[in-house]
Design a protein around this motif. Sequence first.
Motif, PDB file in Angstrom:
ATOM      1  N   ASN B 146       0.804  -1.232   0.000  1.00 37.86           N
ATOM      2  CA  ASN B 146       0.000   0.000   0.000  1.00 37.86           C
ATOM      3  C   ASN B 146       0.831   1.273   0.000  1.00 37.86           C
ATOM      4  O   ASN B 146       0.272   2.361   0.048  1.00 37.86           O
ATOM      5  CB  ASN B 146      -0.932   0.001   1.215  1.00 37.86           C
ATOM      6  N   GLU B 198      -0.592  -2.650  -4.523  1.00 37.25           N
ATOM      7  CA  GLU B 198      -1.794  -3.160  -3.841  1.00 37.25           C
ATOM      8  C   GLU B 198      -2.080  -4.633  -4.122  1.00 37.25           C
ATOM      9  O   GLU B 198      -3.233  -5.033  -4.297  1.00 37.25           O
ATOM     10  CB  GLU B 198      -3.014  -2.290  -4.195  1.00 37.25           C
ATOM     11  N   GLY B 420      -4.282   3.665  -0.252  1.00 37.83           N
ATOM     12  CA  GLY B 420      -4.447   3.018  -1.549  1.00 37.83           C
ATOM     13  C   GLY B 420      -5.859   3.183  -2.095  1.00 37.83           C
ATOM     14  O   GLY B 420      -6.761   3.704  -1.434  1.00 37.83           O
TER      15      GLY B 420
END
Lengths: 379, 478
Positions: B146, B198, B420
Amino acid sequence: MHMSTPFEQQYRGATRDGSQDELPVASPKTEDETRELLRFAAEDGLKVLPRGCGTSLGLEEPRRRADFVIDTTQLAGVIAFEPSDGTVTALAGTTMASLAELAAGSGRRLCPDLAHTKSTLGGAIASGRTGEDRLRYGPMRDQVLGLRAMLSADISSKSGGRLVKNVAGYDLHRAHCGGRGQYGLIVEATLRLHPALPKELHLMRRFDSLEAAIDSGNQILSTPCRPLSIRVWHNDDETSLQVHLGGREDVVSAEVLLLESKLGDLQETTSRPLPQTQIRLDGPISRTIDAAHWVEVIRKKAGASHLIADLGIASVCLATTPTSHGGSCQQASIAALPARPKGTDLFGATQPGTSPSAAIVALQSRVATGLDPLGIFSR
Amino acid sequence: MDKALIDGLIEIIGKDAVVADETRLMSYESDALAMYHEKADLVILPADTAETAACMKLIASFGVPIVPRGAGTGLTGGARPIEGGVVVATSRMRQVFEVNPTDGFARTGAGLVNVDLTHACEDHGLFYAPDPSSQRACTIGGNVANNSGGPHGFKYGSTTQHILGLVIVLPDGEVLDLSEPRVDPEGVDLVGLFVGSEGTFGIATEVTVKLVPTPEVVETLLAVYTGGEGLSKACDTVSEIIRVGLEPSAIEILDTLTIAAVEDSVFAAGYPRDASAVLLMEVEGTPTEVQGTSGDIMKLAKTFGATELRSAQTDAERAMLWAGRKGAFGAMGRIAPDLYVADAVVPRTKLREMVRTTVAIAEKYQLKLATVFHAGDGNLHPNICYDRRDKEETRRVVAAGAEILEACVAAGGSLTGEHGIGLEKLAEIGLLFSEQDLQAMGRVRRAWDPDLRMNPGKALPLRACVELGDKPKSSVEA
């Protein structure tokens, strides 16, 4: 195809093996002209080599196929300057020196602090230039907050933004930082600005040996001082350690006292510019290896006139003599290494047995194709 | 889930590391964004890179989607499945392989808890700088996925500036060893691209991080603001600190509702209950540096309307002030059972304006807003306290969240500073990026994951990754 941007110059680029390439150069004044050039390249299957002011290409580029150069120096201008927010956005051809001057006028500092006054924003990013101030402020890639690149006449890509913190989308700008123009033509970028330093001071001490200079420099790294650079200069006549301090006046004064208590008397000096002809090797001064021994071996075998080691960031510059070409000097340096020192970078690609794995190379190739889907840019 | 796949995975990592029963699977239905939840078909907990690679290879042969997961502390739904698939959790990879104090780096397993890394190197006078509020639970691998930040990101930057190398397992089980700490990347910066992806590129199993020296002196400051304009005055103080170039290591703002929640909780920090906002700051460095900078900050805070100024006198007091900040999200459980944490970023010159805007949006939707944020980075966290069992209230939360993000982007900001895009903000990503921008990102995603099986439906709208005529493996459309 009629081109509104003529190929007016010949770019004479030195390659690593010492030969010269001569390539036609176009210098577009607008993004539309740049697109036209990229369309021309795509239609005719030509490879493009983007160039800023050309301060890095000659020495750092390996031989790679290119059919013409797009010179970005005329794509210049500041798009947004927010000193209170600590950001500046400019077109790729804007010189780093002009941005630094702009920032300084508003109490900000632009990093990296590059030796070459003609370096352009796009070129500095593409070549991943290391500034004299990297020890404190980090590498070029840490300064780039966002970037827009042309991937072809009809495809562009933007990543990051004009903010000091932002994790939206993939950080494609990380591929362009140090990517040497292989994955697109950088059009504009946003850099982080730092607060200006109220006081800067360069201190110097001479040493009898390279070992002693490196050991003393490494000692500074273990103190609470936060210099902008700790630089060892070494040639047959002189070995010296130069420390660049900066910050609040009272802080700098306290740091001077601390350093003198460790190193003895230090002379105040002026900033010493790097020689114009130099190549940079990363990694050899990791403190876990015998740096002094083998950097001396490199210097002699490579025929460099002298060596400048930036401690703490594992970087060495070899200043070459006019007769000693950068590329061959670099090759000789690499060949002089008895083994790959831990934590090195450049050597990995060239030392037998230490090349990146096939999986890494394959993935890099796929990513490169993803970034440059039409295969326009010279790799 | 195909029994042959489950049996194969058990053979590789053992029965205890494969979670298949309904009750245990419930723990993996969501991350810290509890608003969205979906049951995983299976959860596996490999112990190291080799086990992860073998499992990923097997999963690839079945064409099943993979959802990487650290500790599940993410706030955007990024670590939960969308339509089943296998969750690969890294929480057993807690090893510290190497601490190199001389060159200032460490190599760890991806499942190491963030704060445990600092504990592992503090005897060397070093620490790991990125410090998300969840640092007592979140993992280094999750931070990598993230590109996490934290209060001290103001001085030290986000995770990406601290990652020197990675070992990554690709979706087909291939292992990329990029763990050697490098000064600069060679070729395409795969490590730089991976950080913040991510979980859509692969799974990081080992991480090489930069360590930084523990500062000689640390001073923690609290500026208290009262009255109706207190929050605005705190914002103005921050903008001025940035403008004049003072450099504390952290600048955080907590508003009145957050203060009340913290002071009523086990994280009680001694923040004045009658304050409309507090500014929590930290200054680090040499004694001279800290004394000078702290003095300047205190003067400035007073000029901008702080009614009380405090400096922590002991380590215990300092720890208490920070416990209040870092426990703030947990403390909000006292206001309502659920919390929606927005993560917008705005230019630091627009803090006052945008904080007011978020308050107005919450009022418009009749929602309780508790604001606590990384003011120095312009990273707002307007937190909406609500009860997800109340469907109508939940609908208003989603609408208010979207409106806050739109307002921040319109002011020159971004959708996320450290959490994110995940699942939560996919609909808004078009506010920031054009279709061409997203397609460029999509091509890079496919370079890592040609079959689009890694964390499908997260980070990037699927349409951006799909070439004309392609049929994606996952049918999930964002």
